[in-house]
Design a protein around this motif. Structure first.
Motif, PDB file in Angstrom:
ATOM      1  N   GLN A 268      46.513 -23.105  26.075  1.00  0.00           N
ATOM      2  CA  GLN A 268      46.525 -21.918  26.924  1.00  0.00           C
ATOM      3  C   GLN A 268      47.840 -21.739  27.681  1.00  0.00           C
ATOM      4  N   ASP A 269      48.560 -22.843  27.953  1.00  0.00           N
ATOM      5  CA  ASP A 269      49.802 -22.720  28.717  1.00  0.00           C
ATOM      6  C   ASP A 269      51.009 -22.464  27.817  1.00  0.00           C
ATOM      7  N   ASP A 271      52.859 -19.735  25.711  1.00  0.00           N
ATOM      8  CA  ASP A 271      52.874 -18.278  25.569  1.00  0.00           C
ATOM      9  C   ASP A 271      53.469 -17.823  24.241  1.00  0.00           C
ATOM     10  N   TYR A 301      41.816 -12.276  24.947  1.00  0.00           N
ATOM     11  CA  TYR A 301      42.698 -11.115  24.802  1.00  0.00           C
ATOM     12  C   TYR A 301      41.879  -9.886  24.416  1.00  0.00           C
ATOM     13  N   ASN A 376      50.194  -5.991  27.237  1.00  0.00           N
ATOM     14  CA  ASN A 376      49.438  -6.852  28.138  1.00  0.00           C
ATOM     15  C   ASN A 376      48.082  -7.193  27.513  1.00  0.00           C
ATOM     16  N   TYR A 379      47.249 -10.399  21.818  1.00  0.00           N
ATOM     17  CA  TYR A 379      47.667 -11.489  20.945  1.00  0.00           C
ATOM     18  C   TYR A 379      48.531 -10.845  19.867  1.00  0.00           C
ATOM     19  N   SER A 402      51.863  -9.559  30.627  1.00  0.00           N
ATOM     20  CA  SER A 402      51.039 -10.590  31.250  1.00  0.00           C
ATOM     21  C   SER A 402      49.797 -10.889  30.412  1.00  0.00           C
ATOM     22  N   ASN A 403      49.337 -12.139  30.490  1.00  0.00           N
ATOM     23  CA  ASN A 403      48.158 -12.617  29.767  1.00  0.00           C
ATOM     24  C   ASN A 403      48.232 -12.271  28.282  1.00  0.00           C
ATOM     25  N   SER A 404      49.399 -12.522  27.682  1.00  0.00           N
ATOM     26  CA  SER A 404      49.577 -12.269  26.252  1.00  0.00           C
ATOM     27  C   SER A 404      50.201 -13.488  25.604  1.00  0.00           C
ATOM     28  N   LYS A 405      49.957 -13.625  24.326  1.00  0.00           N
ATOM     29  CA  LYS A 405      50.570 -14.691  23.532  1.00  0.00           C
ATOM     30  C   LYS A 405      51.201 -14.064  22.302  1.00  0.00           C
ATOM     31  N   HIS A 439      56.714 -23.578  27.869  1.00  0.00           N
ATOM     32  CA  HIS A 439      55.641 -22.668  27.485  1.00  0.00           C
ATOM     33  C   HIS A 439      55.847 -22.106  26.082  1.00  0.00           C
TER      34      HIS A 439
END
Length: 461
Positions: A268-269, A271, A301, A376, A379, A402-405, A439
């Motif tokens: 999770q950490d 990116d 996501y 945002n 995935y 933000s909150n994306s990979k 990350h």
């Protein structure tokens, strides 16, 4: 010795900010290069035309307040380092060069006229400045051969974009140690953090390492470099059996590299994950399986965005009708193939695939239309990244919100861009520049799992 660098057009297209790469030396841009940039900036190829405009603006920013005489003699290039002597940028009117000079003079077919005029500029400056180091910088191999054959002493490729001297030294994301790992370790401190076991070792006993790199041996030990602090390295002790029995969306790893990629992509950490490797090694399947798992099971996501660059459509199969997703279908068929692999055993595979596409909110995008946007809660999978320049990949990665990979996939053996080599690919640059970022994760997935024929072709054809 004074150094004079004559730049070809393709250098400015490859790196629009290359004017700042020559430090305190003289940079000469022939008038022909400006004419080519002016022609290219209106091309249908949005990537190339955009870089041409950036290069033109960079030149204008340096020369906008200078007089015509100053422009021909050289204007200081601004530098951010106070201690560094600024270099100069000059525009050379190469259309005025003729046979009257003592330099060799190239002339010929209309197709080669521009290259010849740029080479003539370097030959002319070499004769006029015998005490100086005059060098033509171009990414065109044939142009380098022509220039040397015409008597130009110094011709070079543009090397600032090279982060490695040999592609074999590119980070793989893991280090295999034959024998037993612990036989080479003299001192270790072992800690417990909940269910995790951490080994703290002396960095000097391990050789070159980077964060999120795996180490494994023949005895069954697998460790992940969790942190590097001065001369100390923290290794997270992992169980090989557990790695090999991971499962995502019904998919299990078939070899150690795939197992490590499974583990890395699910952190999770992290990116950004970069997966490299030959065709058929499972890169796309792993990226897609985790995306579906993270969206539909973990609810991490909101959407899955699949993107890749496309060649000029009109040159290949004509303009395609329909929406952006329908236009992208021929280039993203690989993802449909992988969805079929994941759902091929379902009672109704077609219905399952359509359901998953809708439920996971899978969107197909062209990289040409991703710039200027921000993604945002997404995935993002970038496919076939080996053909992208460093500049293009940077502009894509900066779109991640933000909150994306983001997962970047590529095979350096399948570069189809004539101006890019494995050493100058944006994929190589991304791997080397991000390997020490805590990350980001890197994994070279080896082993052809597609078929025995595919494995034979990769190794022998």
């Amino acid at each position: 010795m004074e150094k004079i660098f004559v730049l070809d057009t393709n250098v400015l297209l490859h790196d629009p900010m290359s004017l700042n790469a020559f430090h305190e030396h003289r940079v000469v841009v022939p008038m022909t290069v400006l004419e080519e940039l002016d022609h290219i900036k209106d091309r249908r190829d949005k990537d190339v035309s955009r870089e041409a405009r950036i290069a033109i603006n960079a030149i204008d920013k340096i020369l906008f307040s200078a007089s015509p005489r100053e422009i021909q003699e050289g204007v200081n290039i601004p530098t951010s380092r106070e201690s560094e002597r600024p270099g100069t940028l000059a525009i050379f009117p190469d259309q005025l060069i003729n046979h009257d000079t003592a330099a060799a003079f190239l002339d010929g077919s209309e197709q080669q006229a521009n290259d010849n005029r740029i080479i003539n500029t370097a030959l002319h400056l070499q004769v006029k400045n015998p005490e100086s180091y005059v060098c033509l910088v171009t990414k065109d191999i044939n142009m380098r051969l022509k220039a040397k054959g015409s008597g130009l002493e110094n011709v070079e490729d543009y090397r600032r974009d090279r982060v490695l001297e040999d592609i074999q030294y590119m980070a793989k994301g893991y280090e295999y140690l034959p024998g037993r790992f612990w036989d080479s370790i003299n001192e270790v401190e072992t800690l417990r953090e909940g269910s995790q076991t951490i080994h703290v070792l002396d960095r000097a006993s391990l050789g070159p390492l980077h964060v999120n790199q795996f180490i494994y041996d023949d005895s069954g030990f697998v460790g992940l470099v969790r942190a590097i602090d001065g001369e100390r390295v923290e290794l997270l002790d992992l169980c090989r059996d557990q790695l090999m029995h991971q499962s995502m969306w019904g998919l299990r790893p078939r070899n150690m590299e795939q197992a490590m990629a499974f583990f890395l992509i699910a952190q999770q950490d992290i990116d950004m994950t970069v997966l490299t490797g030959p065709a058929g090694s499972g890169k796309t399947l792993i990226a897609l399986a985790y995306g579906l798992h993270a969206i539909l099971e973990e609810k991490r996501y909101d959407k899955l965005i699949v993107a890749r660059s496309t060649p000029p459509i009109a040159e290949d199969i004509g303009f395609l009708p329909g929406t952006e997703e329908e236009k992208m279908a021929p280039w993203l068929a690989a993802f449909d193939d992988n969805l079929e692999v994941l759902h091929g055993t379902d009672e109704s595979p077609f219905s399952s695939i359509e359901y998953v596409k809708d439920k996971a909110n899978i969107q197909f995008k062209s990289l040409n239309f991703m710039r200027g946007r921000s993604f945002n809660n997404a995935y993002i999978v970038i496919d076939e990244a080996q053909g992208l320049t460093q500049f293009q990949l940077k502009s894509i990665v900066t779109r991640v919100g933000s909150n994306s990979k983001i997962v970047v996939l590529g095979n350096l053996a399948q570069i189809d861009n004539k101006y890019i080599s494995p050493l100058t690919s944006g994929l190589t640059y991304l791997v080397e520049k991000s390997k020490n970022f805590p990350h980001a994760g890197i994994m070279h997935v080896n082993g052809i799992e597609r078929s025995r024929l595919a494995a034979f072709a990769e190794e022998n054809l």
